[in-house]
Design a protein around this motif. Structure first.
Motif, mmCIF file in Angstrom:
data_model
loop_
_atom_site.group_PDB
_atom_site.id
_atom_site.type_symbol
_atom_site.label_atom_id
_atom_site.label_comp_id
_atom_site.label_asym_id
_atom_site.label_seq_id
_atom_site.Cartn_x
_atom_site.Cartn_y
_atom_site.Cartn_z
ATOM 1 N N ILE A 210 0.776 -1.323 -0.004
ATOM 2 C CA ILE A 210 -0.066 -0.083 0.015
ATOM 3 C C ILE A 210 0.863 1.246 -0.027
ATOM 4 N N PHE A 211 1.845 1.105 0.537
ATOM 5 C CA PHE A 211 2.933 2.327 0.817
ATOM 6 C C PHE A 211 3.353 2.584 -0.639
ATOM 7 N N ALA A 212 3.771 1.561 -1.245
ATOM 8 C CA ALA A 212 4.301 1.662 -2.771
ATOM 9 C C ALA A 212 3.365 2.427 -3.553
ATOM 10 N N ALA B 120 1.426 6.826 -6.803
ATOM 11 C CA ALA B 120 0.643 8.203 -7.013
ATOM 12 C C ALA B 120 1.249 9.474 -6.786
ATOM 13 N N LYS B 121 2.258 9.517 -6.071
ATOM 14 C CA LYS B 121 3.048 10.825 -5.776
ATOM 15 C C LYS B 121 3.991 11.097 -7.118
ATOM 16 N N LYS C 36 11.875 6.501 -11.843
ATOM 17 C CA LYS C 36 10.808 6.448 -10.966
ATOM 18 C C LYS C 36 10.222 5.124 -10.385
ATOM 19 N N LEU C 37 9.968 4.457 -11.171
ATOM 20 C CA LEU C 37 9.536 3.174 -10.778
ATOM 21 C C LEU C 37 10.830 2.232 -10.258
ATOM 22 N N ALA C 38 11.895 2.315 -10.627
ATOM 23 C CA ALA C 38 13.208 1.702 -9.933
ATOM 24 C C ALA C 38 13.043 2.198 -8.474
ATOM 25 N N LYS D 85 -7.245 6.503 -15.757
ATOM 26 C CA LYS D 85 -7.718 7.813 -15.954
ATOM 27 C C LYS D 85 -6.928 8.830 -15.020
ATOM 28 N N TYR D 86 -5.663 8.653 -14.776
ATOM 29 C CA TYR D 86 -4.669 9.151 -13.738
ATOM 30 C C TYR D 86 -5.294 9.345 -12.546
ATOM 31 N N SER D 87 -5.942 8.497 -11.968
ATOM 32 C CA SER D 87 -6.621 8.689 -10.558
ATOM 33 C C SER D 87 -5.671 8.017 -9.493
ATOM 34 N N VAL D 88 -5.385 9.141 -8.639
ATOM 35 C CA VAL D 88 -4.597 8.686 -7.297
ATOM 36 C C VAL D 88 -5.587 7.787 -6.509
#
Length: 229
Positions: free
Chosen positions: A67-69, A74-75, A103-105, A173-176
């Motif tokens: 969940i933290f990931a 999202a950020k 960013k993904l790394a 949909k670029y949804s956080v």
């Protein structure tokens, strides 16, 4: 790539997320000790072995940091696409795929490291308190702890890849909210306990989910150079 990762971590003040991860460790410890207290009051014989305790620690740490990931995703990614701040980064002479990959790394490495270090920290504190106050009737042996190391590493590897799956739902949909809620659903599905058994215990399930996570990361940005933001 490493320079990009360093710049991204500085940009998003990664130190603040490390502090939150440490705080999460104490929450996990509190929940575990509360479970022991409740089971003792109710006379429940289920939570009486270190194997059971370590299983709960593994599940708790894994759930928290998947969940933290999703919060990091999202950020770092979803929010930038949603508010179009990513266009500023794309204006620089930097390969788009390399930028997103950095960013993904960061997300994967942070999740992996957090799970490893948190598992060690929570386990060490729990065992110290348990042995000191005789919380469990079971006997803790050094060989048992050593045997847990491969499982801990595999747990961290698979979870850090599974943590990429919410990227798919967030990028639609670029949804956080969709990013974070999907991670909670994934955690609930694979970590829900029934008779000391979770879906995560079936080895091919975390492996399959990890592969899906890696595939999601690749497919989400394979055409990023052609996308007009």
């Amino acid at each position: 790539m490493l320079n990009l990762m360093r710049l991204e971590m500085k940009k998003y003040h990664i130190g603040s997320y490390i502090k939150r991860a440490i705080f999460a460790n104490f929450i996990i410890l509190g929940v575990i000790f509360m479970l022991i207290f409740i089971t003792k009051i109710e006379g429940d014989q289920d939570f009486r072995t270190y194997q059971r305790a370590f299983g709960i620690i593994d599940s708790g740490v894994r759930a928290v940091f998947i969940i933290f990931a999703s919060v990091l995703i999202a950020k770092f990614i979803i929010g930038e696409f949603k508010f179009k701040t990513i266009t500023v980064a794309f204006m620089y002479p930097i390969n788009r795929k390399k930028l997103i990959a950095s960013k993904l790394a960061i997300v994967v490495l942070f999740t992996f490291s957090a799970i490893i270090l948190s598992t060690i920290f929570v386990t060490a504190i729990f065992c110290t308190v348990s042995e000191g106050f005789q919380l469990l009737p079971d006997t803790l042996t050094f060989s048992f702890i050593i045997q847990r190391i491969p499982a801990m590493i595999m747990n961290a590897v698979s979870a850090s890849c599974i943590a990429l799956i919410p990227l798919y739902f967030g990028m639609r949909k670029y949804s956080v909210p969709a990013t974070i809620i999907s991670s909670i659903i994934i955690v609930s599905a694979v970590s829900s306990n029934s008779g000391n058994f979770t879906l995560y215990d079936i080895i091919f399930i975390p492996i399959t989910l990890a592969i899906i996570g890696i595939s999601v990361a690749y497919l989400s940005f394979r055409n990023i150079e052609k996308i007009d933001i």
